[in-house]
Each structure stands twice: as C-alpha cells, then as structure tokens.
Design an enzyme around this catalytic site. Sequence first.
Site, PDB file in Angstrom:
ATOM      1  N   GLY A  11       0.835  -1.213   0.000  1.00 52.73           N
ATOM      2  CA  GLY A  11       0.000   0.000   0.000  1.00 52.73           C
ATOM      3  C   GLY A  11       0.861   1.251   0.000  1.00 52.73           C
ATOM      4  O   GLY A  11       1.852   1.322   0.727  1.00 52.73           O
ATOM      5  N   ARG A  72       0.840  -5.034  -5.218  1.00 54.81           N
ATOM      6  CA  ARG A  72       0.963  -6.216  -4.351  1.00 54.81           C
ATOM      7  C   ARG A  72       1.128  -7.379  -5.322  1.00 54.81           C
ATOM      8  O   ARG A  72       0.230  -7.675  -6.099  1.00 54.81           O
ATOM      9  CB  ARG A  72      -0.286  -6.385  -3.490  1.00 54.81           C
ATOM     10  CG  ARG A  72      -0.625  -5.160  -2.616  1.00 54.81           C
ATOM     11  CD  ARG A  72      -1.685  -5.517  -1.589  1.00 54.81           C
ATOM     12  NE  ARG A  72      -2.332  -4.353  -0.989  1.00 54.81           N
ATOM     13  CZ  ARG A  72      -1.874  -3.700   0.078  1.00 54.81           C
ATOM     14  NH1 ARG A  72      -0.754  -4.061   0.645  1.00 54.81           N
ATOM     15  NH2 ARG A  72      -2.551  -2.679   0.571  1.00 54.81           N
ATOM     16  N   ASP A 103       4.769  -4.955   5.853  1.00 58.43           N
ATOM     17  CA  ASP A 103       5.233  -6.301   6.210  1.00 58.43           C
ATOM     18  C   ASP A 103       5.370  -7.234   4.999  1.00 58.43           C
ATOM     19  O   ASP A 103       6.291  -8.050   4.944  1.00 58.43           O
ATOM     20  CB  ASP A 103       4.376  -6.924   7.318  1.00 58.43           C
ATOM     21  CG  ASP A 103       2.890  -6.898   6.992  1.00 58.43           C
ATOM     22  OD1 ASP A 103       2.505  -6.294   5.961  1.00 58.43           O
ATOM     23  OD2 ASP A 103       2.117  -7.489   7.753  1.00 58.43           O
ATOM     24  N   THR A 126       4.105   2.525   5.707  1.00 55.61           N
ATOM     25  CA  THR A 126       2.692   2.123   5.708  1.00 55.61           C
ATOM     26  C   THR A 126       1.945   3.040   6.661  1.00 55.61           C
ATOM     27  O   THR A 126       2.486   3.420   7.711  1.00 55.61           O
ATOM     28  CB  THR A 126       2.489   0.665   6.163  1.00 55.61           C
ATOM     29  OG1 THR A 126       1.110   0.478   6.524  1.00 55.61           O
ATOM     30  CG2 THR A 126       3.318   0.267   7.367  1.00 55.61           C
ATOM     31  N   ASP A 128      -0.295   2.173   8.511  1.00 62.19           N
ATOM     32  CA  ASP A 128      -0.818   1.384   9.636  1.00 62.19           C
ATOM     33  C   ASP A 128       0.006   1.475  10.928  1.00 62.19           C
ATOM     34  O   ASP A 128      -0.485   1.149  11.992  1.00 62.19           O
ATOM     35  CB  ASP A 128      -0.938  -0.098   9.239  1.00 62.19           C
ATOM     36  CG  ASP A 128      -1.857  -0.313   8.054  1.00 62.19           C
ATOM     37  OD1 ASP A 128      -2.691   0.578   7.777  1.00 62.19           O
ATOM     38  OD2 ASP A 128      -1.740  -1.350   7.377  1.00 62.19           O
ATOM     39  N   ASP A 130       2.278  -0.510  11.924  1.00 59.70           N
ATOM     40  CA  ASP A 130       2.184  -1.847  12.523  1.00 59.70           C
ATOM     41  C   ASP A 130       3.478  -2.647  12.399  1.00 59.70           C
ATOM     42  O   ASP A 130       3.451  -3.872  12.436  1.00 59.70           O
ATOM     43  CB  ASP A 130       1.037  -2.621  11.847  1.00 59.70           C
ATOM     44  CG  ASP A 130       1.253  -2.775  10.347  1.00 59.70           C
ATOM     45  OD1 ASP A 130       2.157  -2.125   9.796  1.00 59.70           O
ATOM     46  OD2 ASP A 130       0.516  -3.556   9.722  1.00 59.70           O
ATOM     47  N   ARG A 172      -5.641  -1.893   9.219  1.00 64.62           N
ATOM     48  CA  ARG A 172      -5.591  -3.363   9.182  1.00 64.62           C
ATOM     49  C   ARG A 172      -5.754  -3.923  10.598  1.00 64.62           C
ATOM     50  O   ARG A 172      -6.757  -3.624  11.229  1.00 64.62           O
ATOM     51  CB  ARG A 172      -4.271  -3.822   8.568  1.00 64.62           C
ATOM     52  CG  ARG A 172      -4.430  -4.989   7.613  1.00 64.62           C
ATOM     53  CD  ARG A 172      -3.086  -5.363   7.052  1.00 64.62           C
ATOM     54  NE  ARG A 172      -2.772  -4.654   5.851  1.00 64.62           N
ATOM     55  CZ  ARG A 172      -3.093  -5.068   4.626  1.00 64.62           C
ATOM     56  NH1 ARG A 172      -3.734  -6.204   4.487  1.00 64.62           N
ATOM     57  NH2 ARG A 172      -2.781  -4.375   3.572  1.00 64.62           N
TER      58      ARG A 172
HETATM   59  O1  F6P Z   1      -1.767  -1.331   4.716  1.00 65.92           O
HETATM   60  C1  F6P Z   1      -2.334  -0.121   4.363  1.00 65.92           C
HETATM   61  C2  F6P Z   1      -3.813  -0.270   4.135  1.00 65.92           C
HETATM   62  O2  F6P Z   1      -4.349   0.998   3.750  1.00 65.92           O
HETATM   63  C3  F6P Z   1      -4.626  -0.848   5.306  1.00 65.92           C
HETATM   64  O3  F6P Z   1      -4.884   0.103   6.305  1.00 65.92           O
HETATM   65  C4  F6P Z   1      -5.843  -1.372   4.600  1.00 65.92           C
HETATM   66  O4  F6P Z   1      -6.420  -2.412   5.336  1.00 65.92           O
HETATM   67  C5  F6P Z   1      -5.281  -1.883   3.289  1.00 65.92           C
HETATM   68  O5  F6P Z   1      -4.055  -1.192   3.083  1.00 65.92           O
HETATM   69  C6  F6P Z   1      -6.166  -1.679   2.091  1.00 65.92           C
HETATM   70  O6  F6P Z   1      -5.543  -2.293   1.010  1.00 65.92           O
HETATM   71  P1  F6P Z   1      -5.898  -2.018  -0.513  1.00 65.92           P
HETATM   72  O7  F6P Z   1      -5.459  -0.633  -0.846  1.00 65.92           O
HETATM   73  O8  F6P Z   1      -5.122  -3.041  -1.272  1.00 65.92           O
HETATM   74  O9  F6P Z   1      -7.367  -2.140  -0.621  1.00 65.92           O
END
Ligand code: F6P
Length: 325
Positions: A11, A72, A103, A126, A128, A130, A172
């Site tokens: 992300g 990803r 991660d 990120t 998050d 985390d 997340r």
């Molecule tokens: O890891 C960053 C994040 O924005 C999280 O907070 C969220 O759960 C996820 O990515 C959303 O992923 P995507 O952009 O692939 O929908």
Amino acid sequence: IKRIGVFTSGGDAPGMNACIRAVVRTALYEKLSVTGIYQGYQGMLDGNFTEMTSRSVSNIIQLGGTILKTARCLEFKTKEGRAKAYENVKAAGIDALVAIGGDGTFTGADFFSKEYDIPVICIPGTIDNDLYGSDFTLGYDTATNTVIEAIDKIRDTAASHERLFFIEVMGRDSGCIALNAGIAGGAEAILLPEKETAIDELIAHLSAADGRGKKSSSIVIVAEGDQNGGAYNVAKKVKEKFDYYDTKVSILGHLQRGGSPSSFDRVLASRLGFAAVKELLKGNNRMTVGVRGNEVVTTPLEEAINNKEYKLSSDMLELVQVLAI
Ligand code: F6P
C-alpha cells in the site's frame, strides 16, 4: 556497491516520495548510481526500470503516493518468480536494494536476500504503523492528520443533526490510527483490534454519556480490524438495542492513504532514506531502519518480520475514558 535499486511496494503511504528522493540523492552524493524499480516486485519481474538522477526526484518531497508506483505482487511469492526477478535485477547491474513498504514488502525482501546475493535494507512505509523496529512508519502521521480533519467535519454535521456517527478508519490489524485520531478528534469511544469492546459495554457508555447531558451528538471511532467486524456491524448491533440516537456510518477508506505528507513524515522519510543507503555502504544486509526515541536505529530484517509490537500506550487507552466524561 555500484548501483542501488529502489522501489516502493504494498500500500502506498504519504512520505514514500520524500523517501525515494532521500535514497536517490544520498546514493548519488556517495557516487553510486540508482535504478528506480516501478511497481515494486512486479517491476522486478517485468524489468520495469528507470535511471534515477538528482532531477528525477525534484519537486516530489511534498507529493503523496509514490512516483515509482506500487503493487501487491503474487508471482514474487513463488521461487520461479523470484528467479526471474533476480535475472532482471542482475542484468540491470543492480547490486543492492532499498525496499520501502510494509510487512509484505519486508517478507519479500527476506526471501529474496536469503536466496540471492543482493544486500537489502528495508524502510517501514505504511499508514498502519504496525511494524516492529520503528516507533513510527512513513505515512502514519499524515494519515492520522487526514482522519482528524475528517472527524472535525463529520462533527459539524453530527452536532447539527444530533446524530451518533460511527467512523471507520484504516489500519488493518493495528489500532494506532484509530486511537490517535480518536483522541485528537475527541471521540466518545474508540473500538480497537487490540482490545475487545463488548457492544453492551459500548451501549452502557453511550447511554451514560447521554445521561450526563451529552445527547446532542457523538463520534465513535471504529478501527477496520475491530473485533466486532467494522463500523456497519457495530452500528447495526448498537441500533438493535439502543434506539435513542439517529445513527450514521462513515467509512473513510482510501482517502486516508493520500495527500501531501506532514512535516513529520517528510523528515522521517528523509532520515530513513539517508540511513538506508549509509547501511548499505557499511556493508550491511537484511536490516530495517527505523526511529526509536528520535534516534535512527537498525533491526535485523528477520527480527522485524517475526515480532509484533504493541504500540498502544496504556495512558492513551485510559485517556479515552476519562476525557469522554
Ligand atoms: O496497509 C495499508 C492499508 O491501507 C490498510 O490500512 C488497509 O487495510 C489496506 O491497506 C487496504 O488495502 P488495498 O489498498 O489493497 O485495498
């Protein structure tokens, strides 16, 4: 080392561009060449590379997103995928890597650097917050600021209509954004993945607040990873048993990932980008760079991947209750 490859993966997060800039300029300052790898691991597989100069990172420190794009990538999870990536990386003369991401990015770097002789340093990026090995990750501060702006705006309409709002924020499995933005936005209650909150307990809290004359409006922050299954579920369950308020749900979603990075994130990104190149020059490999108490620190990559860090301060959890009276 003669040529560093830099990429962003997973992300996107505000501050990634400031970090790319720092990596590129530190490397060039140290007389190294830099290849920008587009779309993270996907770009390695596709040989999607570009030569980075000092000018290719001009005027990006203030931009959200990532100029190198991100993805990803499932194929990189396979041995064959990584072998293909290695061939492309080698053919491009890249002999060290700086990976910026979360991660999943760290895990990819761990596999790759175990299988192939290419040193890698990872930078936590990120929203998050985390990751183990750094008090803060790139983008977290900006995302929190974005969330409080949204809360402030929702509060205007909540108060005007005397409504109870359940605002869902990202993160997340981490409640960092929820807790910090919730406190900064004056939330009535905050539901976190790290801490179970029974719906009955929440209702008791809301009706007690009501009894204290707070019935005009309320904001409840729900982390997306909350154990009750997100804001819609929480709102539904509350509504079933507690019909006093007009309730609304607002899912903030991807707007939390965008925007110009805060000064905190720009400085953090610059420090970590600089530190990553320095670590490579010292001959280090398989490390992450982060900050602890305002000092830049390194952590072995495997340790960063295998550890979870509890980043919610107990005083902050208590604050939520106390300041909601
Ligand atoms: O890891 C960053 C994040 O924005 C999280 O907070 C969220 O759960 C996820 O990515 C959303 O992923 P995507 O952009 O692939 O929908």
